[in-house]
Design a protein around this motif. Structure first.
Motif, short mmCIF file in Angstrom:
data_model
loop_
_atom_site.label_atom_id
_atom_site.label_comp_id
_atom_site.label_asym_id
_atom_site.label_seq_id
_atom_site.Cartn_x
_atom_site.Cartn_y
_atom_site.Cartn_z
N LEU A 54 0.82 -1.20 0.00
CA LEU A 54 0.00 0.00 0.00
C LEU A 54 0.86 1.26 0.00
O LEU A 54 0.49 2.27 -0.60
CB LEU A 54 -0.93 0.01 1.22
N SER A 55 2.00 1.20 0.67
CA SER A 55 2.87 2.37 0.75
C SER A 55 3.42 2.76 -0.61
O SER A 55 3.78 3.92 -0.83
CB SER A 55 4.03 2.12 1.73
N ARG A 56 3.46 1.80 -1.54
CA ARG A 56 3.97 2.08 -2.88
C ARG A 56 2.95 2.84 -3.73
O ARG A 56 3.31 3.38 -4.78
CB ARG A 56 4.36 0.78 -3.58
N ARG A 57 1.69 2.88 -3.31
CA ARG A 57 0.67 3.60 -4.07
C ARG A 57 0.97 5.09 -4.16
O ARG A 57 0.67 5.74 -5.15
CB ARG A 57 -0.71 3.41 -3.43
N GLY A 58 1.51 5.63 -3.07
CA GLY A 58 1.85 7.04 -3.06
C GLY A 58 0.73 7.95 -2.59
O GLY A 58 1.00 9.05 -2.10
N ASP A 59 -0.53 7.51 -2.72
CA ASP A 59 -1.65 8.35 -2.31
C ASP A 59 -2.29 7.90 -1.01
O ASP A 59 -3.31 8.44 -0.59
CB ASP A 59 -2.71 8.41 -3.41
N VAL A 60 -1.69 6.90 -0.36
CA VAL A 60 -2.19 6.40 0.92
C VAL A 60 -1.09 6.51 1.96
O VAL A 60 0.04 6.05 1.74
CB VAL A 60 -2.66 4.93 0.81
N LEU A 61 -1.40 7.14 3.07
CA LEU A 61 -0.45 7.24 4.18
C LEU A 61 -0.51 5.94 4.97
O LEU A 61 -1.57 5.55 5.45
CB LEU A 61 -0.80 8.42 5.07
N THR A 62 0.63 5.25 5.10
CA THR A 62 0.68 3.98 5.82
C THR A 62 1.57 4.12 7.05
O THR A 62 2.68 4.64 6.97
CB THR A 62 1.22 2.86 4.93
N LEU A 63 1.09 3.63 8.18
CA LEU A 63 1.82 3.71 9.45
C LEU A 63 1.76 2.36 10.15
O LEU A 63 0.67 1.77 10.28
CB LEU A 63 1.22 4.80 10.34
N GLY A 64 2.92 1.87 10.61
CA GLY A 64 2.98 0.59 11.29
C GLY A 64 3.21 0.76 12.79
O GLY A 64 4.28 1.19 13.21
N TYR A 65 2.20 0.43 13.58
CA TYR A 65 2.30 0.55 15.04
C TYR A 65 2.60 -0.82 15.63
O TYR A 65 1.75 -1.73 15.61
CB TYR A 65 0.98 1.06 15.62
N HIS A 66 3.79 -0.97 16.18
CA HIS A 66 4.19 -2.25 16.77
C HIS A 66 3.84 -2.27 18.25
O HIS A 66 4.13 -1.33 18.99
CB HIS A 66 5.69 -2.48 16.58
N VAL A 67 3.19 -3.35 18.66
CA VAL A 67 2.77 -3.51 20.05
C VAL A 67 3.57 -4.64 20.70
O VAL A 67 4.03 -5.56 20.03
CB VAL A 67 1.26 -3.79 20.13
N GLY A 68 3.70 -4.54 22.01
CA GLY A 68 4.55 -5.50 22.72
C GLY A 68 3.81 -6.49 23.58
O GLY A 68 4.45 -7.24 24.34
N TYR A 69 2.48 -6.57 23.47
CA TYR A 69 1.76 -7.45 24.39
C TYR A 69 1.86 -8.92 24.05
O TYR A 69 1.35 -9.77 24.77
CB TYR A 69 0.30 -7.01 24.56
#
Length: 250
Positions: A54-69
């Motif tokens: 999705l990040s390669r589309r260029g028109d969508v902001l992608t964010l990866g939130y890593h959780v530790g549970y």
């Protein structure tokens, strides 16, 4: 994977408003996809791959939130941080869920789907856009001298939203040597390192100015700006606008 909820965090900041119209640097983004993921969850790698695509589309902001549970299952997520878990728990309240899980993809702050199902993410982006629930307010961010300047457009009368900065690191490939994903090498795009409030938006065009030197202390990665409503109970609401700032440009 599913886990019971954890606590949420509160943030504060200062804003500067101006009455003059602003000029926009580029096209409005089509949407925001926030993925809550874990290196210790066997269901997450397909979702991480979806986020990278999705990040390669260029028109969508992608964010990866890593959780530790899921760290207790044998592998400590190397990219997890408390801000990510707090943000996911706030979305749990938003969606009136009894638990949190990975991989969870939240689209425009309005819908959540299984992050491993690319079609569901694309479908959410499309349906929200068609219903007028995409990113409806312009947001622009740029460096000006010693400052980072965030400009927002007009919205509806009486609207309010938080101007939130989400910091992220460069894409990373991690060799996982224990836990459910032992033996796998997974690539992570835009792994979030922290979340910070930058001000309040009151439905009118505004400018928020922050010291570039303080932003640079967060590291050489990039950051995104989200214009997001917040409910009276503190839970997160729809994202009205967003902008991305290139990595290493501060």
């Amino acid at each position: 994977m599913i886990l019971k909820s954890l606590g949420a965090a509160a943030l504060t900041a200062l804003s500067l408003f101006v009455a003059n119209p602003v000029c926009w640097a580029g096209e409005r983004l089509a949407g925001v996809v926030e993925l809550f993921t874990s290196q210790g969850c066997k269901s997450s790698p397909p979702a991480d791959a979806n986020l990278a695509e999705l990040s390669r589309r260029g028109d969508v902001l992608t964010l990866g939130y890593h959780v530790g549970y899921w760290d207790y299952m044998g592998w400590r997520d190397t990219l997890a941080n408390p801000d990510s878990t707090s943000r996911q728990d706030s979305y749990r309240k938003t969606f009136e869920s009894r638990s949190i899980y990975t991989p969870q993809a939240v689209v425009n702050g309005r819908m959540h789907v299984n992050g491993a199902k690319r079609g569901e993410i694309e479908g959410a982006l499309s349906s929200l856009g068609s219903a007028g629930k995409g990113l409806v307010v312009d947001v622009d961010v740029r460096k000006r001298g010693d400052s980072i300047v965030i400009s927002t457009g007009d919205g509806s009368f009486g609207q309010k939203a938080h101007v939130t900065i989400v910091y992220y690191d460069f894409a990373q490939s991690v060799d996982i040597t224990a836990g459910e994903n032992s033996g796998r090498k997974v690539r992570y795009v835009n792994p979030v390192t922290g979340v910070q409030a930058a001000g309040m938006w009151h439905g009118k065009s505004a400018v928020f100015e922050l010291p570039a030197s303080e932003i640079s202390k967060r590291g050489p990665g990039g950051f995104a700006v989200l214009l997001q409503t917040v409910r009276s109970d503190g839970s997160l609401g729809p994202i009205l606008g967003a902008a991305n700032f290139p990595q290493g440009s501060v």
